[in-house]
Motif scaffolding. Sequence first.
Motif, PDB file in Angstrom:
ATOM      1  N   PRO A   1      47.396  36.553  23.694  1.00 40.39           N
ATOM      2  CA  PRO A   1      47.667  37.993  23.651  1.00 40.39           C
ATOM      3  C   PRO A   1      47.859  38.605  25.040  1.00 40.39           C
ATOM      4  N   ARG A   2      48.585  39.720  25.062  1.00 37.91           N
ATOM      5  CA  ARG A   2      48.749  40.478  26.312  1.00 37.91           C
ATOM      6  C   ARG A   2      47.415  41.115  26.680  1.00 37.91           C
ATOM      7  N   ASP A   3      47.182  41.217  27.985  1.00 39.41           N
ATOM      8  CA  ASP A   3      45.989  41.890  28.504  1.00 39.41           C
ATOM      9  C   ASP A   3      46.379  42.476  29.856  1.00 39.41           C
ATOM     10  N   MET A   4      47.066  43.618  29.812  1.00 33.31           N
ATOM     11  CA  MET A   4      47.600  44.218  31.027  1.00 33.31           C
ATOM     12  C   MET A   4      46.512  44.621  32.026  1.00 33.31           C
ATOM     13  N   PRO A   5      45.381  45.202  31.596  1.00 36.16           N
ATOM     14  CA  PRO A   5      44.353  45.551  32.593  1.00 36.16           C
ATOM     15  C   PRO A   5      43.861  44.317  33.372  1.00 36.16           C
ATOM     16  N   ARG A   6      43.631  43.225  32.679  1.00 33.20           N
ATOM     17  CA  ARG A   6      43.181  42.003  33.366  1.00 33.20           C
ATOM     18  C   ARG A   6      44.294  41.436  34.236  1.00 33.20           C
TER      19      ARG A   6
ATOM     20  N   ASN B   1      49.615  33.135  38.418  1.00 35.14           N
ATOM     21  CA  ASN B   1      50.327  32.703  37.221  1.00 35.14           C
ATOM     22  C   ASN B   1      49.637  33.197  35.954  1.00 35.14           C
ATOM     23  N   LEU B   2      48.312  33.178  35.951  1.00 33.65           N
ATOM     24  CA  LEU B   2      47.578  33.692  34.795  1.00 33.65           C
ATOM     25  C   LEU B   2      47.895  35.175  34.603  1.00 33.65           C
ATOM     26  N   ALA B   3      47.976  35.925  35.677  1.00 34.20           N
ATOM     27  CA  ALA B   3      48.313  37.346  35.574  1.00 34.20           C
ATOM     28  C   ALA B   3      49.665  37.529  34.891  1.00 34.20           C
ATOM     29  N   SER B   4      50.622  36.697  35.239  1.00 36.86           N
ATOM     30  CA  SER B   4      51.944  36.783  34.590  1.00 36.86           C
ATOM     31  C   SER B   4      51.846  36.444  33.107  1.00 36.86           C
ATOM     32  N   TYR B   5      51.076  35.421  32.788  1.00 37.24           N
ATOM     33  CA  TYR B   5      50.882  35.049  31.380  1.00 37.24           C
ATOM     34  C   TYR B   5      50.255  36.200  30.608  1.00 37.24           C
ATOM     35  N   LEU B   6      49.240  36.822  31.193  1.00 40.23           N
ATOM     36  CA  LEU B   6      48.557  37.936  30.530  1.00 40.23           C
ATOM     37  C   LEU B   6      49.478  39.147  30.380  1.00 40.23           C
ATOM     38  N   ALA B   7      50.266  39.421  31.386  1.00 36.21           N
ATOM     39  CA  ALA B   7      51.174  40.569  31.340  1.00 36.21           C
ATOM     40  C   ALA B   7      52.271  40.383  30.294  1.00 36.21           C
TER      41      ALA B   7
ATOM     42  N   LEU C   1      43.844  40.658  38.222  1.00 38.28           N
ATOM     43  CA  LEU C   1      44.043  39.334  38.803  1.00 38.28           C
ATOM     44  C   LEU C   1      45.165  39.326  39.827  1.00 38.28           C
ATOM     45  N   ALA C   2      46.267  40.007  39.519  1.00 36.56           N
ATOM     46  CA  ALA C   2      47.387  40.064  40.462  1.00 36.56           C
ATOM     47  C   ALA C   2      46.961  40.769  41.745  1.00 36.56           C
ATOM     48  N   LYS C   3      46.169  41.833  41.609  1.00 36.29           N
ATOM     49  CA  LYS C   3      45.700  42.551  42.804  1.00 36.29           C
ATOM     50  C   LYS C   3      44.791  41.663  43.647  1.00 36.29           C
ATOM     51  N   ALA C   4      43.890  40.931  43.000  1.00 27.58           N
ATOM     52  CA  ALA C   4      42.987  40.033  43.735  1.00 27.58           C
ATOM     53  C   ALA C   4      43.788  38.956  44.459  1.00 27.58           C
ATOM     54  N   ALA C   5      44.777  38.390  43.785  1.00 18.54           N
ATOM     55  CA  ALA C   5      45.604  37.358  44.417  1.00 18.54           C
ATOM     56  C   ALA C   5      46.422  37.943  45.562  1.00 18.54           C
ATOM     57  N   CYS C   6      46.969  39.133  45.353  1.00 18.06           N
ATOM     58  CA  CYS C   6      47.733  39.802  46.411  1.00 18.06           C
ATOM     59  C   CYS C   6      46.836  40.062  47.618  1.00 18.06           C
TER      60      CYS C   6
ATOM     61  N   ALA D   1      52.131  37.366  44.004  1.00 15.57           N
ATOM     62  CA  ALA D   1      51.283  38.309  43.287  1.00 15.57           C
ATOM     63  C   ALA D   1      51.582  39.735  43.737  1.00 15.57           C
ATOM     64  N   CYS D   2      51.776  39.929  45.039  1.00 16.25           N
ATOM     65  CA  CYS D   2      52.123  41.256  45.551  1.00 16.25           C
ATOM     66  C   CYS D   2      53.471  41.715  45.003  1.00 16.25           C
ATOM     67  N   ASP D   3      54.420  40.769  44.931  1.00 11.59           N
ATOM     68  CA  ASP D   3      55.749  41.099  44.408  1.00 11.59           C
ATOM     69  C   ASP D   3      55.694  41.446  42.927  1.00 11.59           C
ATOM     70  N   ASN D   4      54.799  40.806  42.184  1.00 12.13           N
ATOM     71  CA  ASN D   4      54.704  41.036  40.735  1.00 12.13           C
ATOM     72  C   ASN D   4      53.971  42.314  40.372  1.00 12.13           C
ATOM     73  N   LEU D   5      53.067  42.775  41.217  1.00 13.12           N
ATOM     74  CA  LEU D   5      52.232  43.935  40.892  1.00 13.12           C
ATOM     75  C   LEU D   5      53.025  45.164  40.460  1.00 13.12           C
ATOM     76  N   PRO D   6      54.071  45.571  41.166  1.00 14.95           N
ATOM     77  CA  PRO D   6      54.784  46.798  40.748  1.00 14.95           C
ATOM     78  C   PRO D   6      55.354  46.715  39.332  1.00 14.95           C
ATOM     79  N   THR D   7      55.668  45.536  38.865  1.00 15.60           N
ATOM     80  CA  THR D   7      56.223  45.407  37.513  1.00 15.60           C
ATOM     81  C   THR D   7      55.144  45.474  36.446  1.00 15.60           C
ATOM     82  N   MET D   8      53.887  45.419  36.857  1.00 20.03           N
ATOM     83  CA  MET D   8      52.772  45.434  35.912  1.00 20.03           C
ATOM     84  C   MET D   8      52.178  46.824  35.716  1.00 20.03           C
ATOM     85  N   ARG D   9      52.616  47.771  36.464  1.00 21.62           N
ATOM     86  CA  ARG D   9      51.996  49.105  36.389  1.00 21.62           C
ATOM     87  C   ARG D   9      52.688  50.006  35.421  1.00 21.62           C
TER      88      ARG D   9
END
Length: 103
Positions: free
Chosen positions: A74-79, A62-68, A83-88, A95-103
């Motif tokens: 503020p946004r922090d896409m690298p973080r 959830n934090l990864a989504s907030y950051l993205a 985080l999404a990768k670690a959770a995945c 988290a795995c489902d969200n990762l492709p939308t963050m790249r």
Amino acid sequence: MRNGSSEKSCGRCDEACTLTPKLCFDAALAHELGDGVTKDLARARQLYDKGCTAGNMPACTNLASYLADGLGGPRDMPRAIRLAKAACDSGVKLACDNLPTMR
């Protein structure tokens, strides 16, 4: 906390998070949804961060989504991606489902 929680039960969410950091996810979700407390995305983000630091992978998701999305701060896409990768990698499907939308 789930919808329908009482003000009194959620009023203890932040206290529970302080005593048992893995409960930060429940407290953060309550603040995100306004479930028993005033809706506060900045506070939800802080609590997801605390839960994630304590090793709660759903909180990291959830934090990864907030950051993205820049929710509650503020946004922090690298973080967000880290985080999404670690959770995945730990098995959190969302988290795995969200990762492709963050790249």
